[in-house]
Design an enzyme around this catalytic site. Structure first.
Site, PDB file in Angstrom:
ATOM      1  N   ASP A   1      51.956  19.153 114.796  1.00  0.00           N
ATOM      2  CA  ASP A   1      51.491  17.964 114.114  1.00  0.00           C
ATOM      3  C   ASP A   1      52.728  17.099 113.857  1.00  0.00           C
ATOM      4  O   ASP A   1      53.862  17.596 113.931  1.00  0.00           O
ATOM      5  CB  ASP A   1      50.803  18.364 112.807  1.00  0.00           C
ATOM      6  CG  ASP A   1      50.388  17.164 111.986  1.00  0.00           C
ATOM      7  OD1 ASP A   1      49.963  16.163 112.572  1.00  0.00           O
ATOM      8  OD2 ASP A   1      50.514  17.235 110.745  1.00  0.00           O
TER       9      ASP A   1
ATOM     10  N   ASP B   1      53.006  14.110 111.143  1.00  0.00           N
ATOM     11  CA  ASP B   1      53.228  13.750 109.741  1.00  0.00           C
ATOM     12  C   ASP B   1      53.325  14.996 108.873  1.00  0.00           C
ATOM     13  O   ASP B   1      52.487  15.899 108.951  1.00  0.00           O
ATOM     14  CB  ASP B   1      52.100  12.860 109.244  1.00  0.00           C
ATOM     15  CG  ASP B   1      52.081  11.510 109.955  1.00  0.00           C
ATOM     16  OD1 ASP B   1      52.872  11.334 110.896  1.00  0.00           O
ATOM     17  OD2 ASP B   1      51.275  10.641 109.577  1.00  0.00           O
TER      18      ASP B   1
ATOM     19  N   GLU C   1      54.153  10.654 105.622  1.00  0.00           N
ATOM     20  CA  GLU C   1      52.900  10.268 106.252  1.00  0.00           C
ATOM     21  C   GLU C   1      53.045   8.821 106.704  1.00  0.00           C
ATOM     22  O   GLU C   1      53.294   7.921 105.887  1.00  0.00           O
ATOM     23  CB  GLU C   1      51.729  10.403 105.273  1.00  0.00           C
ATOM     24  CG  GLU C   1      51.438  11.830 104.838  1.00  0.00           C
ATOM     25  CD  GLU C   1      50.736  12.630 105.921  1.00  0.00           C
ATOM     26  OE1 GLU C   1      50.106  12.012 106.807  1.00  0.00           O
ATOM     27  OE2 GLU C   1      50.817  13.885 105.873  1.00  0.00           O
TER      28      GLU C   1
ATOM     29  N   ARG D   1      41.396   3.928 105.963  1.00  0.00           N
ATOM     30  CA  ARG D   1      42.781   3.550 105.665  1.00  0.00           C
ATOM     31  C   ARG D   1      43.302   2.500 106.638  1.00  0.00           C
ATOM     32  O   ARG D   1      44.031   1.580 106.254  1.00  0.00           O
ATOM     33  CB  ARG D   1      43.672   4.794 105.692  1.00  0.00           C
ATOM     34  CG  ARG D   1      43.475   5.716 104.505  1.00  0.00           C
ATOM     35  CD  ARG D   1      44.300   6.979 104.659  1.00  0.00           C
ATOM     36  NE  ARG D   1      43.769   7.825 105.739  1.00  0.00           N
ATOM     37  CZ  ARG D   1      44.389   8.899 106.216  1.00  0.00           C
ATOM     38  NH1 ARG D   1      45.580   9.233 105.757  1.00  0.00           N
ATOM     39  NH2 ARG D   1      43.834   9.609 107.183  1.00  0.00           N
TER      40      ARG D   1
ATOM     41  N   SER E   1      49.255  13.942 116.954  1.00  0.00           N
ATOM     42  CA  SER E   1      49.354  13.294 115.656  1.00  0.00           C
ATOM     43  C   SER E   1      48.075  12.541 115.315  1.00  0.00           C
ATOM     44  O   SER E   1      47.471  11.902 116.181  1.00  0.00           O
ATOM     45  CB  SER E   1      50.537  12.319 115.642  1.00  0.00           C
ATOM     46  OG  SER E   1      50.553  11.572 114.448  1.00  0.00           O
ATOM     47  N   GLY E   2      47.694  12.637 114.050  1.00  0.00           N
ATOM     48  CA  GLY E   2      46.614  11.800 113.530  1.00  0.00           C
ATOM     49  C   GLY E   2      47.113  10.442 113.105  1.00  0.00           C
ATOM     50  O   GLY E   2      46.382   9.697 112.455  1.00  0.00           O
TER      51      GLY E   2
ATOM     52  N   LYS F   1      42.270  17.328 118.282  1.00  0.00           N
ATOM     53  CA  LYS F   1      43.519  18.085 118.426  1.00  0.00           C
ATOM     54  C   LYS F   1      43.278  19.395 119.158  1.00  0.00           C
ATOM     55  O   LYS F   1      44.093  19.816 119.989  1.00  0.00           O
ATOM     56  CB  LYS F   1      44.133  18.347 117.048  1.00  0.00           C
ATOM     57  CG  LYS F   1      44.806  17.140 116.425  1.00  0.00           C
ATOM     58  CD  LYS F   1      45.565  17.526 115.165  1.00  0.00           C
ATOM     59  CE  LYS F   1      46.321  16.328 114.593  1.00  0.00           C
ATOM     60  NZ  LYS F   1      47.158  16.688 113.441  1.00  0.00           N
TER      61      LYS F   1
ATOM     62  N   ASP G   1      50.228  21.220 109.006  1.00  0.00           N
ATOM     63  CA  ASP G   1      50.237  21.339 107.545  1.00  0.00           C
ATOM     64  C   ASP G   1      48.930  20.959 106.901  1.00  0.00           C
ATOM     65  O   ASP G   1      48.691  21.311 105.744  1.00  0.00           O
ATOM     66  CB  ASP G   1      51.337  20.449 106.955  1.00  0.00           C
ATOM     67  CG  ASP G   1      50.954  18.977 106.998  1.00  0.00           C
ATOM     68  OD1 ASP G   1      50.767  18.379 105.929  1.00  0.00           O
ATOM     69  OD2 ASP G   1      50.830  18.430 108.116  1.00  0.00           O
TER      70      ASP G   1
ATOM     71  N   ASN H   1      43.170  18.949 108.929  1.00  0.00           N
ATOM     72  CA  ASN H   1      42.790  18.518 110.270  1.00  0.00           C
ATOM     73  C   ASN H   1      43.540  19.279 111.363  1.00  0.00           C
ATOM     74  O   ASN H   1      43.287  19.061 112.550  1.00  0.00           O
ATOM     75  CB  ASN H   1      43.033  17.011 110.433  1.00  0.00           C
ATOM     76  CG  ASN H   1      44.497  16.644 110.313  1.00  0.00           C
ATOM     77  OD1 ASN H   1      45.229  17.227 109.512  1.00  0.00           O
ATOM     78  ND2 ASN H   1      44.935  15.666 111.085  1.00  0.00           N
TER      79      ASN H   1
END
Length: 473
Positions: free
Chosen positions: A257, A259, A266, A306, A349-350, A395, A418, A421
């Site tokens: 991941d 962030d 983030e 967001r 990555s999200g 993912k 972490d 998700n």
């Protein structure tokens, strides 16, 4: 009469020690020796004494050792040391399989935690006859009707050393001995390796054979066992349990991941912080991010909400954020080590592709996937996302696609993340590692690391600090 009282006659009637010499120092110097046949009852001492000069079995012809030991002709050590051999870490006999469990103990912090016993004392002027610190209050009206909730266990590292002490290892082995074993096994064997400093090790690898009986306690359940979790809190360590297989030592793909894993921030919170109107926007975005990472909100919907708040930001904002990114300690060295070992790497990555792609290029990561934002003709963010959100399910799909493209079995894939998700990605990989993760992720992942440097990941592959220095130099 005079002749009868002579010294010679008295001496002749008394037994002489010189006539009873044996090869035993103890027997010759004891003050009293009973007669060999005191009565008709013969005890074990009498039997042994009588058998000293006899032979129970016929003598065997002794032949010099010809170099091939056997039960009939075992080797005889004439001079030198006598060694006995055990085989707890050897290859199993033909037709059987080894069932060894590897436990990697990693000390979390360079400084010991504070003891729970150091509670603030009440004032000495209290009129209560209850000793200080024995009760939460001296007022009977406010005395709690229920016992207090059990808190953290008493930390032991501040007593026995801020490292993996011998007592810590002994405590862990005792803990593992309480779990059920296969029916044909009565006890386990164990060995250990200090992977860094042998005097005050921060990382110790323990090999136990055999593993607890999987019918009663699977490895997945063992990793989540309450006693393991309590041991980690008592000794301030992370415990990573893995089967001792070839795939553990030779991973071929590691997926991260971004962030709060490859970087400490983030990205979407960094973007929101650049917006000053309205002034509380950054706080709102950070709150949504935190709840999504805890698993309280559905990630895809939370992400779209967001991104909509970022409408109107210039597309150049991603370039402005590059110097602000704080790369997690040890990441460049870790990727460099992967290159030397031939291990592929990927970041899923999200966040946003412009930053994810740039960071992957800077670090030398082989694959990068993230969300694509839509930019209008004026060069500003529209607040919308193109295509599918790189969330929980996406993912997992990307991990499977990359592994298939590279021709790598899932047993040789490691995933690190972490947030909530990342759970499906961690579950799909052969080894899923929670890195300074949220509580739910810590409990669900195969292993957890709560340190300062991501280089600690290499210890889970069985590498020593000497070997890690060679790879990262």
């Amino acid at each position: 009469m005079a002749a009868d009282d002579s010294p010679t006659k008295q001496a002749s009637g008394r037994p002489q020690l010189s006539s009873m010499r044996t090869s035993s120092y103890l027997k010759e110097h004891q003050q009293y020796r009973p007669p060999q046949h005191l009565d008709n009852h013969f005890g074990i001492d009498t039997v042994v004494e009588d058998l000293q000069g006899s032979r129970i079995s016929p003598p065997k012809n002794f032949s010099p050792f010809n170099g091939v030991p056997s039960k009939d002709d075992p080797p005889r050590i004439v001079e030198g040391a006598n060694h006995s051999f055990t085989h707890p870490n050897c290859a199993p006999t033909r037709g059987t399989r080894s069932d060894r469990l590897v436990a990697t103990l990693i000390y979390k912090s360079p400084s010991p935690r504070a003891s729970n016993a150091s509670l603030p004392a009440r004032l000495a002027s209290s009129n209560s006859d209850i000793p200080a610190n024995l009760a939460p209050t001296t007022n009977i009206e406010s005395f709690p009707l229920e016992p207090p909730v059990a808190g953290e266990p008493e930390p032991l590292d501040h007593l026995y050393g801020s490292y993996i002490s011998p007592l810590c290892i002994t405590s862990f082995l005792h803990l593992m001995s309480t779990f059920p074993l296969p029916r044909t096994v009565e006890q386990t064997t164990s060995s250990h390796r200090c992977l860094d400093d042998p005097e005050h090790p921060r990382v110790v690898e323990l090999t136990l054979s055999p593993a607890p009986f999987p019918t009663y306690l699977s490895l997945a359940d063992l990793r989540k066992h309450e006693l393991i979790y309590r041991f980690e809190r008592e000794w301030n360590v992370d415990v990573a349990l893995q089967h001792d297989t070839l795939w553990r030592r030779y991973p071929r793909l590691v997926v991260f991941d971004m962030d709060s894993t490859l970087i400490t921030q983030e990205v979407i919170d960094l973007l929101a912080a650049t917006i000053t109107d309205p002034p509380d926007l950054a706080g709102k975005v950070a709150d949504i991010t935190h709840r999504a990472m805890l698993g309280e909100l559905e990630f895809d919907a939370a992400f779209r909400e967001r991104v909509a708040l970022l409408r109107g930001l210039p597309a150049t904002i991603f370039e402005q954020l590059r110097p602000v990114l704080d790369i997690t300690k040890g990441v460049p060295e870790l990727i460099h080590a992967f290159k030397r070992l031939g291990i592929k790497s990927a970041v899923l990555s999200g966040g946003f592709l412009p930053l994810t792609g740039w960071l992957a290029g800077e670090l030398g990561i082989d694959h990068a996937h993230a969300n694509e934002v839509i930019i209008d003709d004026s060069g500003r963010l529209t607040g919308e996302v193109k295509g599918r959100i790189v969330g929980r399910e996406r993912k997992q799909e990307l991990l499977l696609e990359i592994a298939k493209k590279e021709g790598i079995a899932l047993e040789q894939v490691v995933a690190v993340g972490d947030g909530a998700n990342d759970l499906l990605m961690l579950e799909t990989a052969g080894l899923g590692v929670a890195w300074n993760a949220k509580p739910r992720v810590q409990m669900e992942a195969n292993a957890r690391l709560n340190g300062e440097s991501l280089v600690d990941l290499l210890y889970l592959f069985g590498l020593t600090s000497e070997e890690i220095d060679m790879l990262t130099s």
